[in-house]
Design a protein around this motif. Structure first.
Motif, mmCIF file in Angstrom:
data_model
loop_
_atom_site.group_PDB
_atom_site.id
_atom_site.type_symbol
_atom_site.label_atom_id
_atom_site.label_comp_id
_atom_site.label_asym_id
_atom_site.label_seq_id
_atom_site.Cartn_x
_atom_site.Cartn_y
_atom_site.Cartn_z
ATOM 1 N N ALA A 1 7.581 6.355 -2.107
ATOM 2 C CA ALA A 1 6.311 5.937 -1.117
ATOM 3 C C ALA A 1 7.216 5.028 0.066
ATOM 4 C CB ALA A 1 5.044 6.513 -1.862
ATOM 5 N N GLY A 2 6.842 3.473 -1.316
ATOM 6 C CA GLY A 2 7.287 2.396 -0.489
ATOM 7 C C GLY A 2 7.908 2.435 0.774
ATOM 8 N N VAL B 1 1.000 -0.768 -0.323
ATOM 9 C CA VAL B 1 0.208 0.221 0.047
ATOM 10 C C VAL B 1 0.769 1.384 0.288
ATOM 11 C CG1 VAL B 1 -1.518 1.298 1.427
ATOM 12 C CG2 VAL B 1 -2.047 -0.990 0.973
ATOM 13 N N ILE B 2 0.547 2.641 -0.935
ATOM 14 C CA ILE B 2 1.227 3.435 -1.190
ATOM 15 C C ILE B 2 1.027 4.743 -0.465
ATOM 16 C CG2 ILE B 2 2.242 4.601 -2.633
ATOM 17 C CD1 ILE B 2 2.268 3.129 -5.017
ATOM 18 N N PRO C 1 -7.529 2.306 -0.389
ATOM 19 C CA PRO C 1 -5.851 2.251 -0.288
ATOM 20 C C PRO C 1 -5.298 2.424 -1.683
ATOM 21 C CG PRO C 1 -6.965 -0.209 -0.028
ATOM 22 C CD PRO C 1 -8.519 1.792 -0.202
ATOM 23 N N VAL C 2 -4.247 3.288 -2.408
ATOM 24 C CA VAL C 2 -3.134 3.096 -3.418
ATOM 25 C C VAL C 2 -2.493 2.059 -3.612
ATOM 26 C CG1 VAL C 2 -2.072 3.883 -5.405
ATOM 27 C CG2 VAL C 2 -4.407 5.482 -4.177
ATOM 28 N N THR C 3 -2.874 0.676 -3.900
ATOM 29 C CA THR C 3 -1.340 0.095 -4.137
ATOM 30 C C THR C 3 -0.345 -0.129 -5.053
ATOM 31 O OG1 THR C 3 -2.955 -1.514 -5.492
ATOM 32 C CG2 THR C 3 -2.674 -2.197 -2.525
ATOM 33 N N LYS C 4 1.269 -0.536 -4.921
ATOM 34 C CA LYS C 4 2.030 -0.971 -6.174
ATOM 35 C C LYS C 4 1.445 -1.135 -7.567
ATOM 36 C CE LYS C 4 6.595 -1.295 -6.402
ATOM 37 N NZ LYS C 4 8.303 -1.675 -6.138
#
Length: 238
Positions: free
Chosen positions: A120-121, A3-4, A76-79
């Protein structure tokens, strides 16, 4: 998946969304959010009874009813651009982590090579703070214009603009993190100097200066802990 950032994490504003009731449960989602619908990625507004969603194994879940309401939402924004999502109960279904205008980019291989996603990660709390205070207010005001511009220009030009924006935002996030890095470095140097000063002397209690060291370093280490927390795992909202 990584999750970023979490979109709308602290937003209280209600957003219009659909609740798709399916054979395994239900999912509430904004109209322009993308889900796996009838075997393809499509905006939720295109769903209708007798359409079907997909679970994690690709099993179709028939939509039996659609209701419309409004409430605060998070995303949630994921990779890798996709998540398994559901309401409180029921089977999760495949959904993208982006709205319709940017879902093609989010679901492509590009985010895996994005410098912004990588940074961001590595600094999730700092990235979340940057997103909430800088990026989200900007996107809330400009997404319609950005979506129209992306649709109007040829694909290669749109991709070039996305890459340039990615590089610019990466540099901006680095600048956002620099004050924390500088402050942490100063405190680290100060703590090492204090340690040397205390251990070089002797104290009446015969502890070799350990008590003085602990007393001197306590507030410094507390400050360092607060600053470095910005680079640790992001804490989800309650």
């Amino acid at each position: 998946d990584t999750v970023i950032v979490i979109q709308h994490a602290w937003a209280n504003a209600a957003r219009q969304h659909l609740t798709l009731h399916h054979a395994g449960g239900q999912i509430s989602i904004t109209l322009d959010h993308v889900v796996k619908l009838n075997g393809a990625w499509s905006a939720a507004r295109h769903a209708h009874p007798n359409s079907y969603l997909e679970d994690a194994m690709g099993v179709p879940l028939l939509i039996t009813k659609i209701t419309q309401t409004s409430s605060p939402v998070i995303n949630p924004v994921t990779k890798h651009g996709a998540v398994l999502a559901s309401d409180r109960e029921g089977s999760p279904v495949l959904a993208a982590t982006a709205n319709e205008w940017l879902a093609d980019v989010a679901l492509s291989p590009y985010p895996r090579f994005s410098p912004l996603c990588a940074l961001a990660g590595a600094t999730p709390s700092a990235a979340q703070s940057f997103y909430e205070e800088v990026l989200e207010p900007f996107l809330d005001k400009t997404v319609p214009q950005l979506a129209a511009l992306k649709a109007a220009v040829p694909g290669p030009i749109a991709l070039s603009c996305i890459v340039l924006c990615d590089v610019f935002l990466t540099a901006t996030l680095i600048a956002w993190c620099l004050p924390l890095c500088s402050a942490a470095l100063v405190l680290l140097v100060a703590s090492r100097l204090a340690l040397r000063r205390q251990t070089a002397g002797q104290t009446p209690n015969g502890d070799g200066g350990q008590t003085g060291v602990v007393t001197t370093l306590a507030p410094i280490m507390k400050c360092m802990g607060s600053l470095c927390a910005g680079f640790g795992p992001a804490t989800p909202p309650p």
